[in-house]
Scaffold this motif. Structure first.
Motif, PDB file in Angstrom:
ATOM      1  N   PHE A 296       0.851  -1.178   0.000  1.00  0.00           N
ATOM      2  CA  PHE A 296       0.000   0.000   0.000  1.00  0.00           C
ATOM      3  C   PHE A 296       0.893   1.237   0.000  1.00  0.00           C
ATOM      4  CE2 PHE A 296      -2.972   2.837   2.591  1.00  0.00           C
ATOM      5  CZ  PHE A 296      -3.646   3.256   1.454  1.00  0.00           C
ATOM      6  N   TYR A 303      -0.168  -6.221   1.761  1.00  0.00           N
ATOM      7  CA  TYR A 303      -1.554  -6.580   2.030  1.00  0.00           C
ATOM      8  C   TYR A 303      -2.067  -7.499   0.930  1.00  0.00           C
ATOM      9  CZ  TYR A 303      -1.396  -2.600   5.239  1.00  0.00           C
ATOM     10  OH  TYR A 303      -1.054  -1.731   6.246  1.00  0.00           O
ATOM     11  N   ARG A 304      -3.036  -8.348   1.279  1.00  0.00           N
ATOM     12  CA  ARG A 304      -3.683  -9.180   0.261  1.00  0.00           C
ATOM     13  C   ARG A 304      -4.537  -8.296  -0.644  1.00  0.00           C
ATOM     14  NH1 ARG A 304      -6.842 -14.153   2.801  1.00  0.00           N
ATOM     15  NH2 ARG A 304      -7.925 -12.467   3.878  1.00  0.00           N
ATOM     16  N   CYS A 305      -4.590  -8.672  -1.915  1.00  0.00           N
ATOM     17  CA  CYS A 305      -5.416  -7.897  -2.843  1.00  0.00           C
ATOM     18  C   CYS A 305      -5.947  -8.809  -3.944  1.00  0.00           C
ATOM     19  CB  CYS A 305      -4.620  -6.737  -3.462  1.00  0.00           C
ATOM     20  SG  CYS A 305      -3.190  -7.245  -4.439  1.00  0.00           S
ATOM     21  N   ARG A 306      -6.995  -8.314  -4.626  1.00  0.00           N
ATOM     22  CA  ARG A 306      -7.557  -9.020  -5.773  1.00  0.00           C
ATOM     23  C   ARG A 306      -7.414  -8.122  -6.998  1.00  0.00           C
ATOM     24  NH1 ARG A 306     -12.006 -10.473  -3.804  1.00  0.00           N
ATOM     25  NH2 ARG A 306     -11.649 -12.703  -3.611  1.00  0.00           N
ATOM     26  N   VAL A 313      -6.125  -2.814  -8.113  1.00  0.00           N
ATOM     27  CA  VAL A 313      -6.205  -3.938  -7.181  1.00  0.00           C
ATOM     28  C   VAL A 313      -7.036  -3.507  -5.987  1.00  0.00           C
ATOM     29  CG1 VAL A 313      -3.993  -4.906  -7.896  1.00  0.00           C
ATOM     30  CG2 VAL A 313      -4.062  -3.341  -5.951  1.00  0.00           C
ATOM     31  N   ARG A 314      -7.798  -4.434  -5.439  1.00  0.00           N
ATOM     32  CA  ARG A 314      -8.654  -4.177  -4.285  1.00  0.00           C
ATOM     33  C   ARG A 314      -8.064  -4.875  -3.073  1.00  0.00           C
ATOM     34  NH1 ARG A 314     -12.390  -0.495  -3.782  1.00  0.00           N
ATOM     35  NH2 ARG A 314     -13.104  -1.070  -5.890  1.00  0.00           N
ATOM     36  N   PHE A 315      -7.709  -4.113  -2.027  1.00  0.00           N
ATOM     37  CA  PHE A 315      -7.181  -4.699  -0.804  1.00  0.00           C
ATOM     38  C   PHE A 315      -8.351  -5.321  -0.037  1.00  0.00           C
ATOM     39  CE2 PHE A 315      -4.057  -1.356  -1.828  1.00  0.00           C
ATOM     40  CZ  PHE A 315      -2.922  -2.147  -1.906  1.00  0.00           C
ATOM     41  N   VAL A 316      -8.444  -6.654  -0.121  1.00  0.00           N
ATOM     42  CA  VAL A 316      -9.672  -7.353   0.267  1.00  0.00           C
ATOM     43  C   VAL A 316      -9.936  -7.360   1.763  1.00  0.00           C
ATOM     44  CG1 VAL A 316      -9.625  -8.854  -1.762  1.00  0.00           C
ATOM     45  CG2 VAL A 316      -8.454  -9.571   0.334  1.00  0.00           C
ATOM     46  N   GLY A 321      -8.626   0.549  -2.793  1.00  0.00           N
ATOM     47  CA  GLY A 321      -7.932   0.061  -3.980  1.00  0.00           C
ATOM     48  C   GLY A 321      -6.875   1.035  -4.457  1.00  0.00           C
ATOM     49  N   GLU A 322      -5.965   0.531  -5.271  1.00  0.00           N
ATOM     50  CA  GLU A 322      -4.921   1.345  -5.883  1.00  0.00           C
ATOM     51  C   GLU A 322      -4.584   0.772  -7.249  1.00  0.00           C
ATOM     52  OE1 GLU A 322      -2.075   3.431  -2.568  1.00  0.00           O
ATOM     53  OE2 GLU A 322      -1.505   1.435  -3.257  1.00  0.00           O
ATOM     54  N   LYS A 324      -1.799  -0.508  -9.680  1.00  0.00           N
ATOM     55  CA  LYS A 324      -0.455  -1.054  -9.562  1.00  0.00           C
ATOM     56  C   LYS A 324       0.082  -1.408 -10.939  1.00  0.00           C
ATOM     57  CE  LYS A 324      -0.169  -0.884  -5.098  1.00  0.00           C
ATOM     58  NZ  LYS A 324       0.795   0.033  -4.450  1.00  0.00           N
TER      59      LYS A 324
END
Length: 475
Positions: A296, A303-306, A313-316, A321-322, A324
């Motif tokens: 982040f 951090y985990r993300c999808r 990407v979404r930090f689940v 989100g950011e 990348k």
């Protein structure tokens, strides 16, 4: 001595795999400095070998027949047994099991990391050669040197390895693949005859497998992380991790509740695991929906993300989100697959008249982020109500009543009054005398084309219809 972690001064050793002829000459030439592999230690005698190899060597760019015996947890490391080693392995296994009743239990005083022994495998109660990898208070971790798998054992399940089996090179070699081996591909590879080809990769050798002439491709595996459903009809204390819009927020239960695992404790455990990850592999060619790990930008923590569309990407576990760029995503450690997503996306029960403006979003953030004693109850209709303690929270003031606007239909002819401040008052009525200008005060006959919100209308002056008709004919 290599592989030995037990401190010793001068020790009594037994050299395995050779006679003593020429040994004195070798010691003289090396100034009595030699490197030996410590295989085992029984009754204060160290069994050592000049052979420092721990697995059979595999040539590059050659086809090698054999079988895969084990796929490791990282899904890219496999243990391969060449066909040339299989016959000797089968013979040794038969002999070990014939000697089962004669084997001597391993003494705890002889236990050290690197010690070769015999261990009883849990799944079939068979006896196998093993090497001690960790000595705990209650359990001993062992590695089965001829198959590649690991197991924790009780002391009574470990035995002294007979000398005849000490100096035999382990039957399997460790190989790596470029991408992860899926569970489906693992089922195809393990225990069947395959052809292995080792090729030079960037900085390391990579394994490729064929079955009946067809190459078995290892594709990037998408680890699956469960997405739970927020319980309905339960008032649950939560923390808000992210405000996506006026009506959409991401929340995490402060403690575990019936029916779901996600909680702040779970999110903390995920963070603890990621804090220990020093060398994560870069995720090549990420796919939409794939789980990954990213830093982040605000704190540079992992951090985990999808992966979502357009590089987002979404930090689940939080909801934010950011974007990348390529090379900024890492493979998610397999051990994190067991933890479900830590944040829930909740739609709040807020009047439709409240606009999704930056100011309104900031107002929601101020009231919900870091709020104490905050709870949310999800209705059967799927909308969330916020509570501060036992009282319902009003995030916005009561919306203005619809009054006359609630009864206005598209196409109706009405009258409006226009003031110098450009505020429009609406009243029902027939077409009236109009001032050709909207400046100053006057009453203007209009038709309603669209009601956008309670306070915003799209109107057409009725005295413009003839001009509009002519324009339409020309078009």
């Amino acid at each position: 001595m290599k592989e030995m972690e037990k401190m010793a001064g001068a020790v009594k050793c037994k050299l395995m795999g050779r006679d003593m002829e020429g040994w004195d000459q070798k010691l003289d030439l090396s100034a009595y400095k030699v490197e030996l592999m410590c295989l085992a230690m029984y009754d204060n005698v160290y069994f050592v070998s000049e052979d420092l190899s721990t697995s059979p060597s595999l040539p590059v760019d050659e086809e090698i027949q054999g079988s895969v015996s084990h796929v490791c947890l990282d899904r890219t490391t496999l243990w391969f047994c060449p066909s040339t080693s299989q016959s000797a392995l089968d013979t040794m296994m038969d002999q070990l099991n014939e000697m089962a009743t004669k084997l001597i239990p391993l003494n705890i005083s002889d236990l050290f990391v690197g010690q070769l022994c015999v261990a009883k495998f849990t799944e079939d109660d068979g006896l196998y050669r093993a090497r001690v990898t960790r000595v705990g208070e209650d359990k001993v971790s062992v590695f089965y040197v001829d198959f590649g798998n690991n197991e924790d054992k009780d002391m009574e399940e470990l035995f002294v390895l007979p000398e005849d089996f000490m100096n035999l090179t382990p039957a399997v070699a460790k190989v790596e693949t470029e991408n992860s081996v899926s569970s489906e591909l693992e089922d195809k590879l393990v225990g069947v005859e395959v052809v292995l080809r080792m090729e030079e990769g960037i900085g390391k050798r990579l394994a490729k497998f064929c079955i009946e002439g067809k190459e078995m491709f290892c594709c990037p595996e998408q680890l699956r992380v469960e997405v739970e459903t927020f319980p309905v009809g339960m008032k649950i204390e939560v923390s808000v991790g992210y405000v996506e819009s006026v009506r959409m927020v991401w929340v995490t239960p402060m403690a575990k509740v019936d029916g779901i695992q996600a909680s702040q404790e779970l999110v903390d455990k995920v963070s603890e695991v990621l804090a220990t990850q020093d060398k994560l592999a870069t995720l090549a060619s990420p796919q939409i929906g794939q789980m990954a790990v990213a830093r982040f930008s605000e704190d540079e923590m992992l951090y985990r993300c999808r992966v979502e569309e357009w590089g987002l990407v979404r930090f689940v576990d939080f909801g934010n989100g950011e974007v990348k760029e390529e090379g900024m995503l890492f493979k998610m450690p397999l051990e994190l697959e067991i933890f479900p997503v830590g944040a829930f996306r909740i739609e709040l029960d807020i009047e439709e008249t409240v606009l999704n403006t930056k100011e309104n979003i900031m107002m929601v953030e101020e009231k919900l982020i870091d709020a104490e004693n905050l709870s949310i109850e999800l209705s059967q209709g799927g909308l969330g109500t916020c509570y501060k303690g036992d009282e319902i929270m009003k995030l916005f003031k009561e919306a203005v009543e619809e009054t006359e606007l609630g009864t206005i239909s598209k196409g109706n002819i009405i009258e409006i009054s226009v003031s110098d401040e450009e505020e429009i008052e609406v009243s029902d009525g027939e077409e009236a005398e109009t001032d050709p200008s909207l400046s100053g005060q006057g009453r203007v006959a209009v038709t309603v084309n669209d009601v956008e919100t309670v306070s915003t209308l799209w109107l057409t002056r009725t005295d413009s219809f003839s001009a509009l008709d002519k324009l339409r004919d020309q078009l």
